[in-house]
Write a protein that holds these residues in place. Structure first.
Motif, short mmCIF file in Angstrom:
data_model
loop_
_atom_site.label_atom_id
_atom_site.label_comp_id
_atom_site.label_asym_id
_atom_site.label_seq_id
_atom_site.Cartn_x
_atom_site.Cartn_y
_atom_site.Cartn_z
N TRP A 182 -54.32 -30.79 84.21
CA TRP A 182 -54.96 -29.49 84.39
C TRP A 182 -56.43 -29.66 84.08
O TRP A 182 -56.79 -30.14 83.02
N MET A 183 -57.28 -29.33 85.03
CA MET A 183 -58.72 -29.47 84.82
C MET A 183 -59.38 -28.11 84.98
O MET A 183 -59.12 -27.40 85.95
N ASN A 184 -60.19 -27.77 84.00
CA ASN A 184 -60.89 -26.49 84.01
C ASN A 184 -62.35 -26.77 83.69
O ASN A 184 -62.74 -26.79 82.53
N GLY A 185 -63.14 -27.03 84.69
CA GLY A 185 -64.54 -27.36 84.45
C GLY A 185 -64.64 -28.71 83.77
O GLY A 185 -64.29 -29.73 84.35
N LYS A 186 -65.06 -28.72 82.52
CA LYS A 186 -65.27 -29.96 81.78
C LYS A 186 -64.11 -30.29 80.85
O LYS A 186 -64.16 -31.23 80.10
N ILE A 187 -63.05 -29.49 80.87
CA ILE A 187 -61.90 -29.70 80.00
C ILE A 187 -60.77 -30.30 80.83
O ILE A 187 -60.49 -29.85 81.93
N VAL A 188 -60.13 -31.33 80.27
CA VAL A 188 -59.01 -31.97 80.96
C VAL A 188 -57.80 -31.95 80.03
O VAL A 188 -57.89 -32.31 78.87
N GLY A 248 -47.48 -28.05 65.63
CA GLY A 248 -46.62 -29.21 65.40
C GLY A 248 -47.47 -30.40 64.99
O GLY A 248 -48.56 -30.25 64.45
N GLN A 249 -46.97 -31.59 65.26
CA GLN A 249 -47.69 -32.83 64.90
C GLN A 249 -48.75 -33.16 65.94
O GLN A 249 -48.49 -33.03 67.14
N GLY A 250 -49.91 -33.59 65.46
CA GLY A 250 -50.94 -33.98 66.40
C GLY A 250 -52.06 -34.78 65.75
O GLY A 250 -52.16 -34.85 64.52
N THR A 251 -52.89 -35.37 66.60
CA THR A 251 -54.05 -36.14 66.14
C THR A 251 -55.29 -35.64 66.87
O THR A 251 -55.28 -35.53 68.10
N PHE A 252 -56.33 -35.34 66.09
CA PHE A 252 -57.61 -34.90 66.66
C PHE A 252 -58.64 -35.96 66.32
O PHE A 252 -58.84 -36.29 65.16
N LYS A 253 -59.30 -36.49 67.37
CA LYS A 253 -60.32 -37.51 67.16
C LYS A 253 -61.68 -36.96 67.58
O LYS A 253 -61.84 -36.50 68.72
N GLY A 258 -66.20 -34.59 74.32
CA GLY A 258 -65.65 -35.93 74.13
C GLY A 258 -64.57 -36.02 73.06
O GLY A 258 -63.91 -37.05 72.93
N CYS A 259 -64.36 -34.97 72.28
CA CYS A 259 -63.28 -34.96 71.29
C CYS A 259 -61.94 -34.94 72.01
O CYS A 259 -61.85 -34.45 73.15
N VAL A 260 -60.90 -35.45 71.35
CA VAL A 260 -59.57 -35.53 71.97
C VAL A 260 -58.51 -35.06 70.99
O VAL A 260 -58.48 -35.49 69.84
N TYR A 261 -57.62 -34.17 71.45
CA TYR A 261 -56.43 -33.80 70.69
C TYR A 261 -55.23 -34.28 71.47
O TYR A 261 -55.10 -34.02 72.67
N GLU A 262 -54.34 -34.98 70.77
CA GLU A 262 -53.10 -35.42 71.39
C GLU A 262 -51.95 -35.06 70.46
O GLU A 262 -51.95 -35.42 69.29
N GLY A 263 -50.99 -34.31 71.00
CA GLY A 263 -49.87 -33.90 70.16
C GLY A 263 -49.09 -32.76 70.78
O GLY A 263 -49.02 -32.61 72.00
N GLU A 264 -48.55 -31.94 69.89
CA GLU A 264 -47.66 -30.86 70.31
C GLU A 264 -48.44 -29.55 70.50
O GLU A 264 -49.39 -29.27 69.76
N TRP A 265 -47.97 -28.78 71.50
CA TRP A 265 -48.58 -27.50 71.85
C TRP A 265 -47.51 -26.43 71.90
O TRP A 265 -46.35 -26.71 72.20
N LYS A 266 -47.91 -25.19 71.64
CA LYS A 266 -47.01 -24.05 71.77
C LYS A 266 -47.81 -22.87 72.30
O LYS A 266 -48.77 -22.44 71.65
N GLY A 278 -48.88 -33.04 74.85
CA GLY A 278 -49.98 -33.20 75.79
C GLY A 278 -51.24 -33.70 75.12
O GLY A 278 -51.34 -33.79 73.89
N LYS A 279 -52.21 -34.00 75.97
CA LYS A 279 -53.50 -34.55 75.53
C LYS A 279 -54.61 -33.69 76.13
O LYS A 279 -54.67 -33.51 77.35
N TRP A 280 -55.48 -33.18 75.26
CA TRP A 280 -56.59 -32.32 75.68
C TRP A 280 -57.89 -33.06 75.39
O TRP A 280 -58.16 -33.44 74.26
N ILE A 281 -58.68 -33.27 76.44
CA ILE A 281 -59.99 -33.91 76.28
C ILE A 281 -61.05 -32.83 76.43
O ILE A 281 -61.18 -32.21 77.48
N TYR A 282 -61.76 -32.58 75.34
CA TYR A 282 -62.77 -31.52 75.31
C TYR A 282 -64.05 -31.98 76.00
O TYR A 282 -64.32 -33.18 76.12
N SER A 283 -64.87 -31.03 76.42
CA SER A 283 -66.11 -31.35 77.14
C SER A 283 -67.08 -32.15 76.29
O SER A 283 -67.91 -32.89 76.82
#
Length: 112
Positions: free
Chosen positions: A7-13, A48-53, A34-42, A27-32
């Motif tokens: 899913w791409m919305n402008g600069k967010i993937v 839930g469990q996730g990692t934010f870099k 350059g930060c990245v969150y990978e983990g659980e969504w609701k 899922g994995k969310w790449i912010y505009s």
């Protein structure tokens, strides 16, 4: 309806599971920036469990609720050293935890 895709919305993937067009599941969310969150969504929020870099290399790995750091988690500095290991509430250390200072000092106790 559950589907998986990109899913791409402008600069967010976002790459991962979607329900009714929003992130739900893993899922994995790449912010505009350059930060990245990978983990659980609701329902479109980190839950839930996730990692934010962060772009600078610092990170958080642990529990999320209502799109915030809530529960047990570990925050690391850009060099990978642990900064805080403990309980979180609304994105801040809260509860029992240990803070590791750069000078080598360590504080374990209750955070509010």
């Amino acid at each position: 309806r559950v589907c998986e895709g990109i899913w791409m919305n402008g600069k967010i993937v976002y790459e991962g599971e979607l329900v009714n067009g929003v992130p739900h599941g893993r899922g994995k969310w790449i912010y505009s920036n350059g930060c990245v969150y990978e983990g659980e969504w609701k329902h479109g929020e980190r839950n839930g469990q996730g990692t934010f870099k962060h772009v600078d290399g610092s990170s958080y790995e642990g529990e999320y609720e209502d799109d915030e750091r809530n529960g047990k988690g570990i925050s690391k500095r850009p060099d990978g050293s642990v900064m805080y290991d403990g309980e979180w509430k609304d994105g801040k250390p809260n509860g029992v935890g240990t803070y590791y200072y750069k000078n080598g000092n360590v504080y374990t106790g209750e955070w509010r």
